[in-house]
Design a protein around this motif. Structure first.
Motif, PDB file in Angstrom:
ATOM      1  N   VAL A 187     -14.682  16.743  50.947  1.00 43.55           N
ATOM      2  CA  VAL A 187     -14.992  16.041  49.698  1.00 43.55           C
ATOM      3  C   VAL A 187     -14.181  14.752  49.590  1.00 43.55           C
ATOM      4  O   VAL A 187     -14.706  13.684  49.234  1.00 43.55           O
ATOM      5  N   ILE A 188     -12.881  14.830  49.903  1.00 41.82           N
ATOM      6  CA  ILE A 188     -12.025  13.639  49.846  1.00 41.82           C
ATOM      7  C   ILE A 188     -12.514  12.586  50.838  1.00 41.82           C
ATOM      8  O   ILE A 188     -12.556  11.385  50.526  1.00 41.82           O
ATOM      9  N   TRP A 242     -21.314  19.556  43.719  1.00 41.66           N
ATOM     10  CA  TRP A 242     -22.574  19.268  44.409  1.00 41.66           C
ATOM     11  C   TRP A 242     -22.536  19.673  45.872  1.00 41.66           C
ATOM     12  O   TRP A 242     -23.583  20.007  46.444  1.00 41.66           O
ATOM     13  N   SER A 243     -21.348  19.637  46.465  1.00 46.01           N
ATOM     14  CA  SER A 243     -21.263  20.024  47.874  1.00 46.01           C
ATOM     15  C   SER A 243     -21.661  21.483  48.075  1.00 46.01           C
ATOM     16  O   SER A 243     -22.210  21.847  49.123  1.00 46.01           O
ATOM     17  N   ALA A 253     -17.431  27.258  50.920  1.00 47.42           N
ATOM     18  CA  ALA A 253     -18.158  27.047  49.662  1.00 47.42           C
ATOM     19  C   ALA A 253     -17.534  25.845  48.973  1.00 47.42           C
ATOM     20  O   ALA A 253     -16.594  25.227  49.482  1.00 47.42           O
ATOM     21  N   ALA A 254     -18.051  25.506  47.825  1.00 51.70           N
ATOM     22  CA  ALA A 254     -17.501  24.388  47.064  1.00 51.70           C
ATOM     23  C   ALA A 254     -16.027  24.638  46.747  1.00 51.70           C
ATOM     24  O   ALA A 254     -15.640  25.770  46.439  1.00 51.70           O
ATOM     25  N   PRO A 255     -15.170  23.616  46.823  1.00 53.64           N
ATOM     26  CA  PRO A 255     -13.752  23.813  46.493  1.00 53.64           C
ATOM     27  C   PRO A 255     -13.545  24.381  45.094  1.00 53.64           C
ATOM     28  O   PRO A 255     -12.618  25.168  44.878  1.00 53.64           O
ATOM     29  N   THR A 256     -14.394  23.996  44.163  1.00 51.41           N
ATOM     30  CA  THR A 256     -14.263  24.475  42.787  1.00 51.41           C
ATOM     31  C   THR A 256     -14.764  25.905  42.627  1.00 51.41           C
ATOM     32  O   THR A 256     -14.713  26.453  41.524  1.00 51.41           O
ATOM     33  N   GLY A 286     -28.787  23.765  38.942  1.00 56.44           N
ATOM     34  CA  GLY A 286     -27.375  23.877  39.279  1.00 56.44           C
ATOM     35  C   GLY A 286     -26.727  22.520  39.478  1.00 56.44           C
ATOM     36  O   GLY A 286     -25.569  22.312  39.107  1.00 56.44           O
ATOM     37  N   LEU A 287     -27.469  21.559  40.079  1.00 57.12           N
ATOM     38  CA  LEU A 287     -26.941  20.205  40.243  1.00 57.12           C
ATOM     39  C   LEU A 287     -26.673  19.571  38.880  1.00 57.12           C
ATOM     40  O   LEU A 287     -25.654  18.892  38.686  1.00 57.12           O
TER      41      LEU A 287
END
Length: 248
Positions: free
Chosen positions: A46-47, A111-112, A129-132, A221-222
């Motif tokens: 993501v970064i 979104w990732s 999975a998504a970091p969040t 979801g987006l």
């Protein structure tokens, strides 16, 4: 015979649903600490996406923006307006980078999880999975917000900042202290719960109805992921503005 096969097929679907992983993790040993490797991997992706996009978009800035530069300036204007609204005209400037970083990191992370095919990358344990989607990430973001609004209040008011805990009456001291604990808890669990629930719903629908039904849910979801990023950034800015203005 057809009924039996249908029943067996239904049981297989529920077995696949039960295999959706929530608590398993792939660990790296760094020094004397165990870290969630899958969270670090996806966070670095993501970064890299954020830094790469920003670098490409503004590598040759123009007086009249076009293309990627125009989009970046639009996002910057959106974040600036959001920060100005919550913090105030006189104080918002230094906080635009912080609020913007929070908003963009959470948005791209959310979104990732829906757009990138993390599942095709196999790990010894757990899954990407998504970091969040990890409570540690959302708690870290919430704690950063707490540090930011404490710093903002202390930088502007000094030790007089703590007088807010006994306003409008010292009787409310325990409640006012408890409020500072509930803010990061609310931020972290709201974001984590919504992202985890969204990914679990999509995983269940894909296992049951793998073609048509999951697509509208993924699009929804987006949208909800973007709303969660906006809510987090708005609340972070509001808390910072409140700490500088005083107790409300």
């Amino acid at each position: 015979m057809d009924i039996v096969q249908s029943y067996i097929g239904t049981l297989n679907h529920f077995y696949e649903i039960s295999g959706v992983e929530v608590g398993q993790h792939f660990y790296w040993q760094i020094g004397g600490f165990q870290v969630h490797a899958q969270v670090l991997i996806t966070s670095w992706v993501v970064i890299a996406v954020l830094l790469g996009s920003a670098t490409i978009a503004v590598r040759n800035p123009q007086a009249i923006p076009t293309g990627g530069q125009n989009f970046v300036e639009y996002v910057l204007g959106f974040v600036r307006d959001l920060t100005r609204t919550q913090i105030g005209e006189e104080e918002y400037g230094p906080w635009v980078p912080f609020i913007g970083t929070m908003f963009l990191f959470i948005l791209v992370s959310n979104w990732s999880g829906a757009l990138l095919p993390w599942k095709i990358i196999q790990l010894p344990q757990g899954e990407l999975a998504a970091p969040t989607n990890d409570i540690n990430t959302t708690v870290a973001l919430a704690l950063l917000t707490s540090v930011a609004y404490f710093y903002a209040g202390l930088a502007k008011k000094g030790l007089g900042y703590f007088s807010k805990y006994i306003q409008p009456t010292p009787v409310l001291l325990p409640i006012n202290i408890l409020e500072d604990f509930t803010k990061p808890l609310s931020l972290s669990f709201r974001l984590f719960g919504n992202i985890l629930a969204d990914e679990l719903v999509v995983a269940v629908l894909v296992s049951l109805v793998p073609l048509v039904v999951p697509i509208p849910v993924m699009l929804l979801g987006l949208f909800t992921s973007a709303i969660q990023a906006l809510i987090f950034a708005t609340l972070a800015a509001a808390y910072i503005g409140e700490s500088m203005e005083g107790h409300h």
